[in-house]
Design a protein around this motif. Structure first.
Motif, short mmCIF file in Angstrom:
data_model
loop_
_atom_site.label_atom_id
_atom_site.label_comp_id
_atom_site.label_asym_id
_atom_site.label_seq_id
_atom_site.Cartn_x
_atom_site.Cartn_y
_atom_site.Cartn_z
N ARG A 244 0.92 -1.09 0.06
CA ARG A 244 -0.04 0.03 -0.02
C ARG A 244 0.97 1.42 0.02
NH1 ARG A 244 -5.51 -0.31 2.75
NH2 ARG A 244 -5.26 1.74 3.13
N LEU B 211 3.59 6.00 -2.67
CA LEU B 211 4.93 6.57 -3.05
C LEU B 211 4.62 6.85 -4.63
CD1 LEU B 211 7.29 4.67 -0.71
CD2 LEU B 211 6.54 7.29 -0.36
N GLN C 95 4.87 10.73 -6.19
CA GLN C 95 5.88 11.03 -7.19
C GLN C 95 5.28 11.43 -8.57
OE1 GLN C 95 9.96 8.98 -6.48
NE2 GLN C 95 8.15 7.60 -5.87
N PHE D 177 12.14 0.65 -1.23
CA PHE D 177 11.09 1.43 -1.64
C PHE D 177 11.59 2.11 -3.13
CE2 PHE D 177 9.42 0.59 2.35
CZ PHE D 177 8.22 0.18 2.21
N ASP D 178 10.91 2.29 -3.89
CA ASP D 178 11.11 3.11 -5.31
C ASP D 178 10.79 4.43 -5.17
OD1 ASP D 178 12.21 3.47 -7.63
OD2 ASP D 178 10.22 2.47 -8.96
N ALA D 179 11.41 5.15 -4.11
CA ALA D 179 11.18 6.46 -3.85
C ALA D 179 12.19 7.25 -3.05
CB ALA D 179 9.90 6.53 -3.22
N PRO D 180 12.65 8.44 -3.06
CA PRO D 180 13.47 9.00 -2.19
C PRO D 180 12.99 8.77 -0.83
CG PRO D 180 12.51 10.73 -3.91
CD PRO D 180 11.63 9.20 -3.99
N LEU E 222 10.77 10.95 1.19
CA LEU E 222 9.35 10.85 0.88
C LEU E 222 8.77 9.59 1.77
CD1 LEU E 222 7.20 12.24 -0.98
CD2 LEU E 222 7.68 10.44 -2.71
N VAL E 223 9.76 8.58 1.72
CA VAL E 223 9.58 7.66 2.62
C VAL E 223 9.15 8.05 3.92
CG1 VAL E 223 10.15 5.20 3.43
CG2 VAL E 223 10.61 5.81 1.20
N ALA F 120 6.06 9.69 4.71
CA ALA F 120 4.80 8.79 4.79
C ALA F 120 4.80 8.12 6.22
CB ALA F 120 5.14 7.67 3.54
N LEU G 274 -0.87 11.05 5.25
CA LEU G 274 -0.36 10.08 4.56
C LEU G 274 -0.34 8.63 5.07
CD1 LEU G 274 3.02 11.67 3.15
CD2 LEU G 274 0.77 11.51 2.01
N LYS H 245 -2.80 7.61 7.03
CA LYS H 245 -4.00 7.12 6.83
C LYS H 245 -4.34 6.53 5.66
CE LYS H 245 -6.48 10.04 9.98
NZ LYS H 245 -7.33 11.57 10.17
N ARG H 246 -3.58 6.67 4.56
CA ARG H 246 -3.82 5.98 3.30
C ARG H 246 -2.85 4.55 2.95
NH1 ARG H 246 -2.71 10.80 -0.64
NH2 ARG H 246 -2.95 9.20 -2.19
N TRP H 247 -2.14 4.40 3.99
CA TRP H 247 -1.47 3.13 3.80
C TRP H 247 -1.44 2.16 5.08
CZ3 TRP H 247 3.14 1.42 6.02
CH2 TRP H 247 4.08 2.24 6.84
N PHE H 248 -1.34 2.87 6.02
CA PHE H 248 -0.80 1.97 7.35
C PHE H 248 -2.04 0.88 7.59
CE2 PHE H 248 -0.27 1.22 11.98
CZ PHE H 248 1.31 1.15 11.90
N GLY H 249 -3.36 1.24 7.56
CA GLY H 249 -4.29 0.33 7.63
C GLY H 249 -3.98 -0.93 6.84
N LEU I 132 14.23 0.70 3.82
CA LEU I 132 13.81 0.97 5.31
C LEU I 132 14.13 -0.12 6.18
CD1 LEU I 132 11.82 2.48 7.42
CD2 LEU I 132 9.95 1.32 6.22
#
Lengths: 112, 157
Positions: free
Chosen positions: A102, A107, A111, B19-22, B25-26, B29, B35, B37-41, B114
């Motif tokens: 998720r 992420l 981006q 993760f495919d992100a800087p 940004l991680v 999140a 942010l 709320k959009r992934w942790f559940g 991470l």
């Protein structure tokens, strides 16, 4: 998720047995087939009594058994309990992997 | 990319995930309520309350809503904050499903990887956490809930 007493104790013994690097190496060796204490001791800089002590811990955890042959008493891996332990790890991993997927999606969107 | 779980000591669980992100940004999140709320559940749980006081000594508190309306509250105190690099905090659950307080360290020093280290008060507690994933009660009620809602759970996609 209530663990019965005996399950909890068995679990304790197993994870304690798996916590030691020498014992994990012994299990890895046994995955390739049964071996005698002498054979098991060979790759380690350890005495046979020291290896025997590790084997007792593994035996109590149900992870290995000893053969009846009085001379050799070969040690065998018992796959059942080990699989239970790795299943728990796998389930735990799976839970977090889904959560992280998720996060991947979020992420990527951020981006965008 | 997949999650690797190891148990390097008898009181720890370590999770490693790329993760495919800087990393800033991680880090965002991990520390921004909107942010999170959009992934942790995950797996039938939704993060419905998320309060973060992002400073050393500041508190965090999450409330998640799970299958069958189950509520789960968790929270703790931030002990180390290095933006985009490290975050450490304590964590405990309202219902004490595991006894005591865990220490959590999230490390991003390996660029986009991470590494989350959870340290528990004892080996017994660590084993309990491993043996009873946080999705307790979820497997049996997950399908039922999906039916109830009449929609495919997006997590299964």
């Amino acid at each position: 998720m209530e663990l019965k007493g005996y399950e909890s104790e068995a679990l304790d013994r197993m994870f304690a047995a798996l916590a030691d690097p020498t014992r994990r190496a012994i299990l890895a060796r046994l995955a390739a087939g049964e071996a005698t204490v002498t054979e098991l001791a060979a790759p380690f800089e350890m005495s046979q009594p020291a290896i025997s002590k590790h084997l007792k811990v593994l035996e109590r955890a149900g992870l290995v058994t000893r053969g009846r042959d009085a001379q050799r008493r070969p040690v065998r891996l018992e796959a059942g309990p080990l699989k239970a332990a790795t299943d728990w790890l796998e389930e735990y991993r799976h839970f977090w992997e889904r959560r992280y997927q998720r996060l991947d999606a979020l992420l990527e969107e951020l981006q965008g | 990319m997949s999650t690797v779980v190891t148990t390097p000591s008898e009181t720890q669980i370590v999770m490693t995930r790329e993760f495919d992100a800087p990393r800033d940004l991680v880090f965002a999140a991990l520390t921004t309520p909107d942010l999170l709320k959009r992934w942790f559940g995950a797996d039938g749980w939704e993060l419905v309350e998320c309060e973060i006081d992002l400073r050393v000594g500041g508190r965090w508190r999450f409330v998640s809503l799970g299958p069958g309306g189950m509520r789960m509250g968790q929270g703790g105190v931030y002990t180390e904050i290095v933006p985009a690099l490290r975050l450490a905090y304590t964590e405990s659950y309202d219902d004490q499903w595991f006894p005591g307080v865990a220490r959590v360290e999230a490390d991003l020093s390996g660029s986009t990887t991470l590494v989350t280290t959870l340290t528990f008060p004892s080996r017994e507690v660590r084993d309990l956490v491993l043996a009873s994933p946080m999705e307790r009660g979820i497997n049996e009620s997950h399908n039922r809930l999906a039916q109830l809602l009449g929609e495919k759970n997006e997590l299964d996609a």
